[in-house]
Design an enzyme around this catalytic site. Structure first.
Site, mmCIF file in Angstrom:
data_model
loop_
_atom_site.group_PDB
_atom_site.id
_atom_site.type_symbol
_atom_site.label_atom_id
_atom_site.label_comp_id
_atom_site.label_asym_id
_atom_site.label_seq_id
_atom_site.Cartn_x
_atom_site.Cartn_y
_atom_site.Cartn_z
ATOM 1 C CD GLU A 197 -3.120 0.862 2.144
ATOM 2 O OE1 GLU A 197 -3.653 1.844 2.673
ATOM 3 O OE2 GLU A 197 -3.500 -0.313 2.338
ATOM 4 C CE LYS A 198 -0.272 3.985 4.543
ATOM 5 N NZ LYS A 198 -0.898 2.685 4.807
ATOM 6 C CG ASP A 253 -2.710 -0.658 5.608
ATOM 7 O OD1 ASP A 253 -1.536 -1.069 5.652
ATOM 8 O OD2 ASP A 253 -3.030 0.512 5.907
ATOM 9 C CG ASP A 313 -7.868 -1.759 6.045
ATOM 10 O OD1 ASP A 313 -7.636 -1.818 4.820
ATOM 11 O OD2 ASP A 313 -7.476 -0.819 6.760
ATOM 12 C CE1 TYR A 333 -3.887 -1.853 9.301
ATOM 13 C CE2 TYR A 333 -5.747 -2.535 10.653
ATOM 14 C CZ TYR A 333 -5.246 -1.930 9.514
ATOM 15 O OH TYR A 333 -6.107 -1.406 8.589
ATOM 16 N NE ARG A 375 -5.205 3.350 8.725
ATOM 17 C CZ ARG A 375 -5.543 4.497 8.136
ATOM 18 N NH1 ARG A 375 -6.793 4.741 7.854
ATOM 19 N NH2 ARG A 375 -4.639 5.388 7.828
#
Length: 655
Positions: free
Chosen positions: A7-8, A101, A103, A319, A321
């Site tokens: 993702e990043k 991530d 999610d 993590y 979130r």
């Protein structure tokens, strides 16, 4: 070539290091048979209305509703170069591992790229709870099949499309209705933001309509066997309101006279109950944001940014979130490694560790209550406190303390409720005697509703029939207080626990106090967006809704601003994730509902919202935009009592 899609960039570097992909490429890191690349958040976005037809470039009621027959996405211009890199790598890949991530949104970031680039090869899923090396290796050894998480993508698409349908259609609709009424600003409507705004508007209304009422308390200072304590007078049922307050001063004064003449008070009844408070669970994101708002004065987006930095940059916590406060039972085996890492991180913890019982198996270890993620806790690798900012360290220490509290005993105390009689008047008092300090020696949490003036009293000398001397009687003049404005932490809590605010018993039952507005990953962004757009005004820690926000909430249909209905929509997204509801069925239902709203609301007449202005330099209240002979200007909202004005610069006037 096996391609890991992260993702990043920072996430990509951490995973590439473990995989041995160390050679730099264009937007990627390359290993022997593995390449690691990364997105920069969402590289794609749902196409704007004009992509579906030239007629939608101009805003018109005649063009509503806008409901795409075939949904389209567009590459974000700012990250187009990285999209080209990923597109090329996907064309060369023999297999893909989604490593975004773990999610709903992370799944969508990867899957929408696979779909747009027409990748048809095998897909696996790396499910990470922490970015330290041990966690990455553990996740690599147990990759999930791509099919196992595919419905997360449909759930995210449903969220995205519902947000688009409501945002694009209703924002245009109410903005156009506002222009018809003479307001030239934008009235933005959102599936989550509008019900969130409603929570603040409702609190503002409750504060504005509150009428303070005087009431009186009688505090009696007593003693027995040399031990002083305080009791409160109990008004007769005929002289109290529903909250038990005395609203008649004469009645309170009469009680003082009777008690003073009585000289002694007799204990009529005495009941002692033992309480055992377990340690508070580790944090989920919402609870962390709420506590950091209350204790540290941090905004919810600030807290999320710090928690993300502790996870990504410092590798100090798991993590962030997460919507869960429990831990898998298998992680109990990692306790020694976590403890060792914490001691290496901060040797000053040594005395605290001497009090911990590593064998304690608290309620936190519960597989049945763990969702896709577990509670936020420290990792098994040492962190560098010197590299953390002061706020990062404060948040880290909160997370650490809630983990260590699991290895301390329950907080135990006796609570004694006493009723007394003096001069024909009834008195009551409460005492508390701590038996085992337990986890509260490490971490103080206000987990019980103590009586503020009596919570620390010890009443072990009292028995039924004990005669207590009356040393003093005091009349206290009080006033009922208005509800306090919401803080960002309060708003996060209200968004999460929205079922408590729902009156419809069927909705309340369906929600079961578990579903809220938005998700752990999106709530902070929603609040920040409302502040940035001027719908929410922030004064120190307090949030207040602007005049435009009040007008919008009054104008939109009840269902659009209903927190309970929004929570039901969130529950529908969970149903899609579980495979019990299809993406197409959900979106079709939303589209039909939007069409009905547009038809129903097209003829509404809006009250012109008052634009929120600067603060009056004379009386320090919000100013309002007014028109004068020489053009618009800011005028104090208390005019004509206050005649403060501020000119509006030409470059800030609306055309």
């Amino acid at each position: 070539m096996r391609l890991f899609l992260c993702e990043k960039p920072s996430q990509g570097r951490d995973i590439a290091k473990v995989l041995g992909a160390t050679r730099r490429g264009d937007g990627c890191l390359i290993g022997t048979e593995t390449t690691v690349t990364w997105c920069i958040g969402h590289l794609l976005e749902t196409a704007s209305p004009e992509a579906y037809g030239e007629q939608f470039k101009s805003w018109s009621l005649d063009h509503l509703p806008i409901i795409p027959a075939q949904w389209m996405v567009e590459v974000k211009p700012k990250t187009a170069a990285q999209f080209k890199v990923i597109k090329r790598l996907l064309s060369e890949a023999s297999a893909v591992v989604i490593a975004t991530d773990a999610d709903r949104e992370g799944e969508m970031i990867a899957r929408e790229l696979l779909e747009l680039c027409k990748y048809r090869g095998p897909v696996q899923r790396l499910w990470l709870s922490a970015l330290n090396e041990a966690s990455i290796r553990n996740a690599l050894s147990s990759l999930k099949s791509g099919q196992e998480t595919f419905l997360l993508y449909h759930s995210a698409l449903a969220r995205s499309r519902a947000d688009w349908l409501i945002g694009m259609n209703l924002s245009r609709l109410f903005t156009l209705l506002g222009r018809r009424a003479g307001y030239d600003g934008v009235l933005s409507v959102g599936r989550v933001q509008t019900p969130t705004l409603r929570l603040v508007v409702d609190r503002d209304r409750a504060i504005a309509s509150f009428v303070s009422v005087p009431y009186w308390e009688v505090e009696v200072h007593l003693s027995s066997m040399g031990q002083p304590f305080i009791a409160s007078w109990l008004p007769p049922s005929s002289g109290q309101d529903e909250a038990g307050r005395c609203l008649q001063q004469a009645l309170a004064i009469q009680a003082i006279q009777e008690i003073s003449s009585g000289k002694t008070a007799t204990v009529l009844s005495l009941q002692t109950e033992r309480f055992r408070e377990p340690p508070p669970l580790p944090f989920d994101l919402s609870t962390l944001q709420e506590v950091c708002s209350r204790k540290l004065g941090l905004g919810v987006q600030e807290t999320l940014n710090i928690a993300q930095a502790l996870y990504e940059t410092h590798k100090a916590t798991t993590y962030p979130r997460s919507d869960c406060r429990y831990l898998p039972e298998s992680m109990f085996n990692e306790v020694p490694a976590v403890f060792d890492a914490l001691l290496k991180t901060d040797p000053a913890l040594q005395p605290t560790f001497g009090r911990l019982d590593r064998s304690l198996h608290s309620r936190v270890w519960n597989d049945a209550k763990v969702t896709a993620h577990h509670g936020i806790i420290p990792t098994t690798e040492p962190a560098n406190l010197a590299r953390m900012s002061e706020q990062e360290r404060q948040v880290y220490e909160l997370i650490r303390s809630h983990y260590l509290a699991q290895f301390l005993p329950h907080h135990e105390f006796d609570r004694t409720q006493v009723e007394l009689e003096c001069g024909g008047e009834r008195l009551t008092t409460v005492g508390k005697q701590i038996l085992i300090q337990g986890w509260k020696g490490l971490l103080y949490e206000n987990t019980e509703e103590d009586e503020p003036s009596q919570k620390s009293q010890v009443l072990h000398v009292l028995q039924q029939g004990t005669q207590c001397a009356v040393n003093d009687v005091e009349l206290k003049s009080m006033r009922t207080a208005a509800p306090k404005p919401l803080t960002e932490g309060d708003l996060i809590k209200a968004m999460k626990n929205v079922a408590k605010l729902v009156n419809d018993p069927r909705l309340k039952q369906k929600l079961r106090d578990t579903t809220g507005i938005g998700t752990e990953a999106t709530r902070a962004g929603i609040i920040k967006g409302l502040i940035d757009h001027g719908y929410l005004l922030k004064k120190k820690r307090a949030l207040m809704a602007s005049a435009a926000a009040h007008t919008l909430i009054e104008a939109v249909p009840a269902a659009v601003a209903d927190p309970g209905m929004t929570a039901i929509w969130e529950q529908a997204l969970d149903e899609i994730e579980a495979g019990r509801l299809t993406l197409d069925a959900f979106v079709a239902k939303q589209a039909n509902w939007i069409a009905q709203l547009v038809e129903h609301c097209g003829a509404l007449t809006l009250a012109v919202p008052v634009e929120a202005g600067p603060t009056c330099p004379i009386c320090n209240v919000s100013m309002r935009r007014r028109k004068g002979k020489s053009g618009p200007f800011w005028s104090c909202s208390h005019y004509p009592d206050c005649k403060g004005t501020v000119p509006i610069r030409k470059d800030t006037r609306r055309s």
